[in-house]
Scaffold this motif. Sequence first.
Motif, mmCIF file in Angstrom:
data_model
loop_
_atom_site.group_PDB
_atom_site.id
_atom_site.type_symbol
_atom_site.label_atom_id
_atom_site.label_comp_id
_atom_site.label_asym_id
_atom_site.label_seq_id
_atom_site.Cartn_x
_atom_site.Cartn_y
_atom_site.Cartn_z
ATOM 1 N N SER A 52 0.875 -1.372 -0.313
ATOM 2 C CA SER A 52 -0.376 0.171 0.057
ATOM 3 C C SER A 52 0.311 0.893 0.279
ATOM 4 O O SER A 52 0.536 2.234 -0.830
ATOM 5 C CB SER A 52 -1.329 0.052 1.259
ATOM 6 N N ALA A 53 2.018 1.515 1.113
ATOM 7 C CA ALA A 53 2.705 2.672 1.153
ATOM 8 C C ALA A 53 3.638 2.398 -0.213
ATOM 9 O O ALA A 53 3.223 3.526 -0.620
ATOM 10 C CB ALA A 53 3.187 1.736 1.916
ATOM 11 N N ILE A 75 5.083 10.694 -5.710
ATOM 12 C CA ILE A 75 6.622 11.254 -5.543
ATOM 13 C C ILE A 75 7.810 11.811 -6.904
ATOM 14 O O ILE A 75 6.973 12.899 -7.096
ATOM 15 C CB ILE A 75 7.592 11.052 -4.392
ATOM 16 N N PRO A 76 7.136 10.824 -7.541
ATOM 17 C CA PRO A 76 7.890 11.348 -9.303
ATOM 18 C C PRO A 76 7.056 11.695 -9.365
ATOM 19 O O PRO A 76 7.508 12.670 -10.889
ATOM 20 C CB PRO A 76 8.106 9.466 -8.990
ATOM 21 N N GLN A 77 5.856 11.651 -10.082
ATOM 22 C CA GLN A 77 5.175 12.262 -10.387
ATOM 23 C C GLN A 77 4.864 13.983 -9.983
ATOM 24 O O GLN A 77 5.746 14.556 -10.671
ATOM 25 C CB GLN A 77 3.567 11.950 -10.387
ATOM 26 N N ILE A 78 5.133 14.134 -8.994
ATOM 27 C CA ILE A 78 5.615 15.298 -8.684
ATOM 28 C C ILE A 78 6.890 16.436 -8.952
ATOM 29 O O ILE A 78 6.543 17.214 -9.051
ATOM 30 C CB ILE A 78 5.174 15.699 -6.380
ATOM 31 N N ARG A 79 7.310 15.728 -8.883
ATOM 32 C CA ARG A 79 9.014 15.879 -9.023
ATOM 33 C C ARG A 79 9.115 16.398 -10.087
ATOM 34 O O ARG A 79 9.427 17.541 -10.789
ATOM 35 C CB ARG A 79 10.097 15.468 -8.306
ATOM 36 N N ILE A 135 -0.884 19.444 -7.417
ATOM 37 C CA ILE A 135 -2.143 19.829 -6.187
ATOM 38 C C ILE A 135 -2.908 18.247 -6.366
ATOM 39 O O ILE A 135 -2.973 17.549 -5.907
ATOM 40 C CB ILE A 135 -1.933 21.021 -5.633
ATOM 41 N N LEU A 136 -4.185 18.854 -7.551
ATOM 42 C CA LEU A 136 -4.900 18.361 -8.056
ATOM 43 C C LEU A 136 -4.684 16.758 -7.924
ATOM 44 O O LEU A 136 -5.401 16.004 -7.967
ATOM 45 C CB LEU A 136 -5.918 18.682 -9.118
ATOM 46 N N ALA A 137 -3.952 16.711 -9.511
ATOM 47 C CA ALA A 137 -3.481 15.339 -9.577
ATOM 48 C C ALA A 137 -2.655 14.410 -8.441
ATOM 49 O O ALA A 137 -3.133 12.918 -8.485
ATOM 50 C CB ALA A 137 -2.482 15.700 -10.763
ATOM 51 N N ALA A 138 -1.760 15.124 -8.096
ATOM 52 C CA ALA A 138 -1.456 14.453 -6.546
ATOM 53 C C ALA A 138 -1.915 13.875 -5.423
ATOM 54 O O ALA A 138 -2.608 12.547 -5.327
ATOM 55 C CB ALA A 138 -0.154 14.656 -5.846
#
Length: 165
Positions: free
Chosen positions: A9-10, A17-21, A92-95
């Motif tokens: 799950s984690a 994290i890679p998506q935000i970066r 922010i929304l996507a994350a």
Amino acid sequence: MTTTDYVISATLILLVIPQIRGVRQTLHNTLLPLVAVAAAAAYYLKSFPTQGHDLRLDVVGVVVGAVLGITCGASTRLSRASDGTAFARAGILAALLWIVGMASRAGFEYWASHGGSGSVARFSQDNLITGSAAWTAALLLMALAQVLGRLTVIRVRSTRVATAS
């Protein structure tokens, strides 16, 4: 929930994290979330129940996952890197949508195994859902639909960004 359940799950949640970066839209970066969900499915999915209203539960899971994934993909910012490759960065929304989708499944599993089993059993009985294997299949299909929805939208948008002059 076992330690393995928590780790899986984690891992799925932390894929944000890679998506935000931000990541270049390479085949590797595109397939990583899909491989992670496929590995979770291989670990958890022991059967695919189709009795009662199990298929309806699956359809609900797929629809919810697809909506989350498509919205996540649509709200991801895309730009063109200096080498012409598309570069995707989750806002922010996507994350938030990614985390909500992945964490809701983990939360449901935790709740169902820590005091919520009676409620799940009553709901399942009232709605002709055959048991935990049906819930497992529906939740995994939801995760897969979320990942595929996001990947599809981002890949289509990435192609447009990369080919734009």
